[in-house]
Design a protein around this motif. Structure first.
Motif, PDB file in Angstrom:
ATOM      1  N   UNK A 153      76.966 -41.566 -48.639  1.00 12.70           N
ATOM      2  CA  UNK A 153      78.173 -40.937 -49.170  1.00 12.70           C
ATOM      3  C   UNK A 153      77.942 -40.412 -50.579  1.00 12.70           C
ATOM      4  N   UNK A 154      77.186 -41.145 -51.390  1.00  4.02           N
ATOM      5  CA  UNK A 154      76.883 -40.680 -52.744  1.00  4.02           C
ATOM      6  C   UNK A 154      76.011 -39.417 -52.709  1.00  4.02           C
ATOM      7  N   UNK A 155      75.106 -39.331 -51.731  1.00  4.41           N
ATOM      8  CA  UNK A 155      74.320 -38.102 -51.562  1.00  4.41           C
ATOM      9  C   UNK A 155      75.241 -36.921 -51.278  1.00  4.41           C
ATOM     10  N   UNK A 161      88.590 -45.043 -46.522  1.00  5.67           N
ATOM     11  CA  UNK A 161      89.285 -44.097 -45.658  1.00  5.67           C
ATOM     12  C   UNK A 161      89.925 -42.964 -46.428  1.00  5.67           C
ATOM     13  N   UNK A 162      90.562 -43.280 -47.535  1.00  3.32           N
ATOM     14  CA  UNK A 162      91.163 -42.237 -48.378  1.00  3.32           C
ATOM     15  C   UNK A 162      90.079 -41.286 -48.871  1.00  3.32           C
ATOM     16  N   UNK A 163      88.948 -41.841 -49.282  1.00  7.05           N
ATOM     17  CA  UNK A 163      87.872 -41.008 -49.811  1.00  7.05           C
ATOM     18  C   UNK A 163      87.318 -40.023 -48.802  1.00  7.05           C
ATOM     19  N   UNK A 164      86.949 -40.508 -47.608  1.00  4.54           N
ATOM     20  CA  UNK A 164      86.356 -39.617 -46.615  1.00  4.54           C
ATOM     21  C   UNK A 164      87.388 -38.618 -46.091  1.00  4.54           C
ATOM     22  N   UNK A 176      84.615 -43.210 -51.042  1.00  2.22           N
ATOM     23  CA  UNK A 176      84.079 -43.749 -49.798  1.00  2.22           C
ATOM     24  C   UNK A 176      82.896 -44.673 -50.076  1.00  2.22           C
ATOM     25  N   UNK A 177      82.008 -44.260 -50.954  1.00  7.27           N
ATOM     26  CA  UNK A 177      80.860 -45.098 -51.302  1.00  7.27           C
ATOM     27  C   UNK A 177      81.306 -46.408 -51.936  1.00  7.27           C
ATOM     28  N   UNK A 181      77.428 -40.954 -43.236  1.00  8.68           N
ATOM     29  CA  UNK A 181      78.038 -42.179 -43.743  1.00  8.68           C
ATOM     30  C   UNK A 181      79.169 -42.658 -42.830  1.00  8.68           C
ATOM     31  N   UNK A 182      80.029 -41.713 -42.387  1.00  5.98           N
ATOM     32  CA  UNK A 182      81.181 -42.072 -41.556  1.00  5.98           C
ATOM     33  C   UNK A 182      80.747 -42.651 -40.214  1.00  5.98           C
TER      34      UNK A 182
END
Length: 480
Positions: free
Chosen positions: A447-449, A371-374, A343-344, A282-283
Motif C-alpha cells: 500500500x505504501x508503494x 477500509x476508509x483508506x483503500x 490503508x498501510x 495490498x487489498x
C-alpha cells in the motif's frame, strides 16, 4: 421534444448505464474470491487435491487478467455495448457450467471461461460508464462503480460462506445465471453503443500482450507450489517479460496500436496505473487472509467471519462514492497518497496486535482505518487513468487500468502467501498467526508503494493535460 423531456431521457439513460455496468462489475468482482470460503466443501464433494483447489481460484484470475486488453480492443472494434452484453451472457453460461461441473477438472475449465467473460465486463463497463458522463461528473460515477467493485471483492468470502452454509456450494455460481440473462436484453435496449477510434484489430499486438501477461501471471500463480527458483517459474516469467518487451516495440512501430505508447506521456495515466496495481495487490492480500485469520486463529465459522468483516467492507460502499466526487474537486493525488497511507497504517496496526483468541473489538479500529483508506484510493486512481486521455481512447485506458488491477491482485496474493508460508502455517492458531503478521505487514508495504506512485500524479485533476489523439494533432496542424 421539450428541453425538460430531453434532460429526463438523458438522466434515465445514464442511470441505466450506472445500474447495468454496476451489475457486471458486481458479478465479475464477486467471483474473484467468492469460492475462497467454499474450498473445503468442494474438495470433499469433488475429491479435489490441494493443487486442484488452488486452480479453482487461479483459473478465473488467470484468464481474467490476460484477456483484459483483448476484451477492450474487441469492444473498440465491434462495439462496447455489444461486447459487454456478450460478456454478460458468457459469464452467465460459464457460471451454470461451474454449478453443473461433475469433476474438479470441469470446474476449473468453467472457471477459466468465467474469467474470459469477466475480461469483457470490467474494461468495457468502465469505458461505457466513463463515456456516459462529462469529465466534471465522471469521478462521482466512477466512485459508485468502484464502491460496487470493492464491496464485491471484499464481501466474496462472506457471500461464499453464507451460501455454502445455508444452501450448497453450487449456488455461489447459480446466482449469476438469472442476473446475467436478465441483464443482457436490458444492456442491448437501454444503453447506447460506442466504438473506439480504430476499425482494425492489432492481431500481433493482441497475441504479444496476451502471451506476455500469461507468462508473467503463470509464474506468479505457480511460484509457491513449483518454487520461485524453478525452471518453470523463471522460464515463464522471462518469456512473459520478453513478450511484453516485444509488444512495446511493436506498438511503437504499428500505425494502429491497441495500446499507444504515447498514453504513458501522461503522468496521470502512468502514475494512476501504478497506484491501482499496488492498491489491489495490498487489498487482495488482505481479503485473502483476513477471513482465514478469523476462522483459524479466532475460531469463527465462515459466515461469522464474514459478518465480522462488515465494518471493513462497509467502507467500500460509503466512502468510495464520496471520494470519487471529491476527486473532481481537489484532484486525485491527495486521495491516493493519503488513502493508501491510511490503508498501510490500518494493516500494519492489525498485523502488530494479531494473536490467537484476541478480542474482536481490538480489530475494529484498524479494520475501519484500512477500509476508509483503500476506499479513498480506488476511485481516484481509476479516475486519473480514464480522465487523462481523449474520449475515443476510453476503451484502451479502461482495459489497461483493469489489467493492472487484476495483475496487481494476483501479484499481491502470490507475495503475501509466499511470506506466510515461510513464517507460519495451518498447524495451529499460533502457527497461523506467526505467518499472518509478516504477510499483512508486507501487504501494508505494498500500500505504501501505491502511495509513493500517487505522488507522481498532477496536483489537481484539472491540471491534467489530456494526451492528444493523432486526429487532434492533425486538425491543429491544419488550423496553423
Amino acid at each position: 421534444m421539450t428541453m425538460g423531456s430531453k434532460q429526463s431521457q438523458t438522466r434515465s439513460a445514464t442511470a441505466w448505464v450506472v445500474v447495468l455496468t454496476g451489475i457486471g462489475s458486481l458479478m465479475a468482482a464477486l467471483d474473484t474470491l467468492v469460492v475462497s470460503t467454499s474450498l473445503s466443501t468442494i474438495r470433499v464433494d469433488l475429491g479435489a487435491s490441494i493443487e486442484q483447489l488452488e486452480w479453482t481460484v487461479n483459473a478465473y484470475n488467470l484468464s481474467f487478467a490476460v484477456l483484459l486488453l483483448t476484451g477492450a480492443a474487441l469492444g473498440d472494434r465491434f462495439g462496447r455495448r455489444n461486447l459487454y452484453a456478450l460478456g454478460l451472457g458468457l459469464f452467465a453460461v460459464a457460471s451454470g457450467a461451474c454449478a453443473l461441473a461433475p469433476s474438479v477438472g470441469a470446474l476449473i475449465a468453467a472457471r477459466a471461461l468465467q474469467g474470459a467473460g469477466a475480461a469483457l465486463l470490467m474494461p468495457l463497463g468502465l469505458a461505457l460508464l466513463s463515456a456516459a458522463f462529462p469529465p466534471e461528473r465522471r469521478g462521482a460515477a466512477i466512485g459508485i462503480f468502484s464502491a460496487i467493485t470493492g464491496l464485491a471483492v471484499a464481501s466474496g468470502p462472506l457471500v461464499g460462506g453464507a451460501v455454502v452454509q445455508g444452501l450448497a456450494w453450487q449456488w455461489i455460481f447459480w446466482i449469476n445465471v438469472p442476473i446475467g440473462l436478465v441483464a443482457v436484453p436490458l444492456v442491448l435496449t437501454k444503453m447506447r453503443e460506442s466504438y473506439g477510434p480504430d476499425t482494425s484489430l492489432d492481431v500481433r499486438g493482441l497475441a504479444l500482450v496476451t502471451g506476455g501477461a500469461l507468462g508473467i501471471v503463470w509464474g506468479l500463480v505457480r511460484g509457491n507450489s513449483a518454487g520461485w527458483g524453478s525452471a518453470e517459474v523463471l522460464g515463464s516469467m522471462i518469456v512473459g517479460a520478453l513478450l511484453v518487451a516485444a509488444f512495446v516495440a511493436w506498438e511503437l512501430r504499428t500505425p494502429q496500436p491497441m495500446l499507444p505508447m504515447r498514453f504513458f506521456r501522461s503522468r496521470a495515466f502512468s502514475a494512476g496505473n501504478a497506484a491501482i496495481f499496488f492498491t489491489f495487490a495490498s487489498l487482495f492480500g488482505a481479503v485473502f487472509f483476513y477471513a482465514q485469520f478469523m476462522q483459524t486463529a479466532l475460531g469463527y465459522g465462515p459466515l461469522g467471519a464474514g459478518l465480522r468483516l462488515l465494518p471493513w467492507t462497509a467502507t467500500f460502499m460509503t466512502i468510495a462514492p464520496i471520494a470519487g466526487a471529491l476527486a473532481d474537486r481537489i484532484g486525485e493525488r491527495p486521495l491516493i497518497t493519503i488513502g493508501l497511507s491510511l490503508q498501510a497504517a490500518g494493516m500494519g496496526w492489525l498485523a502488530l496486535i494479531a494473536e490467537p483468541g484476541m478480542a474482536y473489538s481490538r480489530m475494529l479500529a484498524p479494520l475501519i482505518l484500512a477500509g476508509v483508506g483503500v476506499s479513498m484510493a480506488i476511485p481516484a486512481a481509476q479516475n486519473s487513468v480514464v480522465g487523462s486521455l481523449e474520449l475515443d481512447a476510453l476503451g484502451k485506458a479502461a482495459g489497461t487500468n483493469s489489467m493492472m488491477r487484476e495483475l496487481g491482485g494476483v501479484f499481491g496474493i502470490a507475495v503475501v502467501v509466499a511470506v506466510f508460508a515461510g513464517a507460519g502455517g495451518y498447524g495451529s492458531a499460533q502457527a497461523f498467526t506467526d505467518g499472518f503478521t509478516p504477510a499483512v505487514l508486507v501487504g501494508a508495504g505494498l500500500a505504501l508503494c501505491g502511495a509513493a506512485a500517487g505522488l507522481g500524479l498532477p496536483s489537481r485533476s484539472r491540471a491534467v493535460t489530456m494526451v492528444p489523439s493523432p486526429a487532434m494533432v492533425a486538425l491543429e496542424a491544419e488550423g496553423d
